[in-house]
Design an enzyme around this catalytic site. Structure first.
Site, PDB file in Angstrom:
ATOM      1  N   HIS A  34       0.849  -1.186   0.000  1.00  0.00           N
ATOM      2  CA  HIS A  34       0.000   0.000   0.000  1.00  0.00           C
ATOM      3  C   HIS A  34       0.889   1.242   0.000  1.00  0.00           C
ATOM      4  CE1 HIS A  34      -3.967   1.893   1.559  1.00  0.00           C
ATOM      5  NE2 HIS A  34      -3.237   2.790   0.926  1.00  0.00           N
ATOM      6  N   GLU A  50      -2.507  -1.550  -3.343  1.00  0.00           N
ATOM      7  CA  GLU A  50      -3.642  -0.844  -2.764  1.00  0.00           C
ATOM      8  C   GLU A  50      -3.325   0.630  -2.624  1.00  0.00           C
ATOM      9  OE1 GLU A  50      -4.668  -2.813   0.937  1.00  0.00           O
ATOM     10  OE2 GLU A  50      -5.673  -4.347  -0.254  1.00  0.00           O
ATOM     11  N   HIS A  79      -7.936  -6.251   6.601  1.00  0.00           N
ATOM     12  CA  HIS A  79      -7.676  -5.269   7.663  1.00  0.00           C
ATOM     13  C   HIS A  79      -7.928  -5.844   9.045  1.00  0.00           C
ATOM     14  CE1 HIS A  79      -6.292  -1.195   8.533  1.00  0.00           C
ATOM     15  NE2 HIS A  79      -6.924  -1.405   9.678  1.00  0.00           N
TER      16      HIS A  79
HETATM   17  C1  DXP Z   1      -6.463  -1.241   2.949  1.00  0.00           C
HETATM   18  C2  DXP Z   1      -6.037  -1.892   4.206  1.00  0.00           C
HETATM   19  O1  DXP Z   1      -6.807  -2.169   5.095  1.00  0.00           O
HETATM   20  C3  DXP Z   1      -4.638  -2.223   4.332  1.00  0.00           C
HETATM   21  O2  DXP Z   1      -4.308  -2.841   3.159  1.00  0.00           O
HETATM   22  C4  DXP Z   1      -3.723  -1.051   4.438  1.00  0.00           C
HETATM   23  O3  DXP Z   1      -2.625  -1.324   3.624  1.00  0.00           O
HETATM   24  C5  DXP Z   1      -3.207  -0.854   5.809  1.00  0.00           C
HETATM   25  O4  DXP Z   1      -2.326   0.248   5.708  1.00  0.00           O
HETATM   26  P1  DXP Z   1      -1.199   0.461   6.806  1.00  0.00           P
HETATM   27  O5  DXP Z   1      -0.296  -0.751   6.733  1.00  0.00           O
HETATM   28  O6  DXP Z   1      -0.541   1.746   6.368  1.00  0.00           O
HETATM   29  O7  DXP Z   1      -1.907   0.546   8.130  1.00  0.00           O
HETATM   30  N1  LIG Z   2      -6.073  -4.983   2.623  1.00  0.00           N
HETATM   31  C1  LIG Z   2      -5.674  -5.368   3.953  1.00  0.00           C
HETATM   32  C2  LIG Z   2      -4.190  -5.523   3.988  1.00  0.00           C
HETATM   33  O1  LIG Z   2      -3.541  -5.545   2.957  1.00  0.00           O
HETATM   34  C3  LIG Z   2      -3.498  -5.685   5.271  1.00  0.00           C
HETATM   35  O2  LIG Z   2      -4.238  -5.142   6.344  1.00  0.00           O
HETATM   36  P1  LIG Z   2      -3.609  -5.427   7.809  1.00  0.00           P
HETATM   37  O3  LIG Z   2      -3.544  -6.919   7.972  1.00  0.00           O
HETATM   38  O4  LIG Z   2      -2.232  -4.810   7.805  1.00  0.00           O
HETATM   39  O5  LIG Z   2      -4.561  -4.781   8.774  1.00  0.00           O
END
Ligand code: DXP
Ligand SMILES: NCC(=O)COP(=O)(O)O
Length: 251
Positions: free
Chosen positions: A43, A70, A205
């Site tokens: 992300h 993402e 998440h």
């Molecule tokens: C979209 C989502 O829920 C996650 O993929 C996101 O990448 C979390 O981002 P952080 O790792 O910056 O918290």
């Molecule tokens: N889209 C969710 C992700 O890539 C990871 O979320 P998290 O496990 O770091 O909360």
């Protein structure tokens, strides 16, 4: 079968705390894949607090499994504040250059600590139409980060999304509480709607080794989960390879 996509944001976060390439994001991607992960997720946020644009280019060049990037499709270019670190080129420019298997669009502002809500397509649907069209022209599967709301999920289909990723933060927060079953039911209902309208279903998440099995066994046709935060801690505690296999055992 539900695919496990490991999110490497937190490996990059540790790396960025020093002017170094250690820990290596690509090396950890390779280790996760060797241990059985079906895909890698990152992300790249505009402030490049963890995953940087250069990480995306390097991973795109090396991965032979599903790559899921993402981010906020409206995220504009941003100057890097770190010597030796490339500027953030804008989210869509990263996608244009990498053409990942999947792009998950997330309505995050630059100032958010983390992702904490899905799209409001009654507001943003029109703006997303040309972006979804372009991503399809690039050969990229489009997933939209969504809350488990029927009206919103139907709108996602109408504007051409291939999949949705259900934001599972509320489920994780309710897990183990008196609200657990009621909150889980909203995700089950959302999965039924997605299946009815032919929309692929991802989720992510705050999923972890405690709450993942109940979720994955309850919702319908879950194609992919992306997990990073809890996975990283589990990898520290039990070793990366064992952590990957433990998550696979929950699916
Ligand atoms: C979209 C989502 O829920 C996650 O993929 C996101 O990448 C979390 O981002 P952080 O790792 O910056 O918290
Ligand atoms: N889209 C969710 C992700 O890539 C990871 O979320 P998290 O496990 O770091 O909360």
């Amino acid at each position: 079968m539900t695919a496990l996509s490991i999110n490497l944001n937190k490996i990059a976060l540790i790396r960025n705390s020093r002017d170094t390439e250690y820990p290596s994001v690509p090396l950890h991607a390779a280790r996760c894949v060797a241990a059985g992960a079906h895909g890698i997720t990152v992300h790249p946020r505009p402030d490049q607090r963890h995953i940087r644009a250069d990480d995306c280019y390097e991973l795109a060049a090396m991965l032979d499994v599903e790559f899921n990037i993402e981010g906020n499709p409206f995220a504009a270019p941003m100057k890097s504040d770190r010597p030796g670190v490339s500027d953030y080129p804008g989210f869509l420019n990263i996608i244009r250059k990498t053409r990942p298997a999947q792009c998950t669009l997330v309505p995050d502002t630059n100032s958010q600590l983390t992702s904490d809500h899905g799209f409001d397509l009654t507001r943003d649907g029109e703006r997303l139409l040309p972006i979804i069209e372009e991503l399809h022209e690039l050969g990229v599967r489009v997933s939209l980060f969504m809350d488990p709301v029927e009206e919103q999920i139907r709108l996602a289909r109408e504007i051409g999304a291939d999949r949705i990723e259900l934001y599972t933060g509320p489920y994780a927060s309710a897990f183990g509480s008196n609200d657990q079953d009621q909150v889980l039911q909203t995700f089950i209902d959302a999965s039924d709607v997605a299946a009815e309208i032919g929309l692929g279903l991802n989720a992510g998440h705050d999923l972890n080794l405690h709450n993942l099995m109940l979720f994955s066994s309850s919702v319908k046709d879950l194609l992919e989960v992306s997990i990073g935060h809890a996975f990283t801690v589990d990898a520290i505690e039990m070793g990366l390879e064992k952590a990957v296999k433990s998550y696979l055992a929950c699916l």
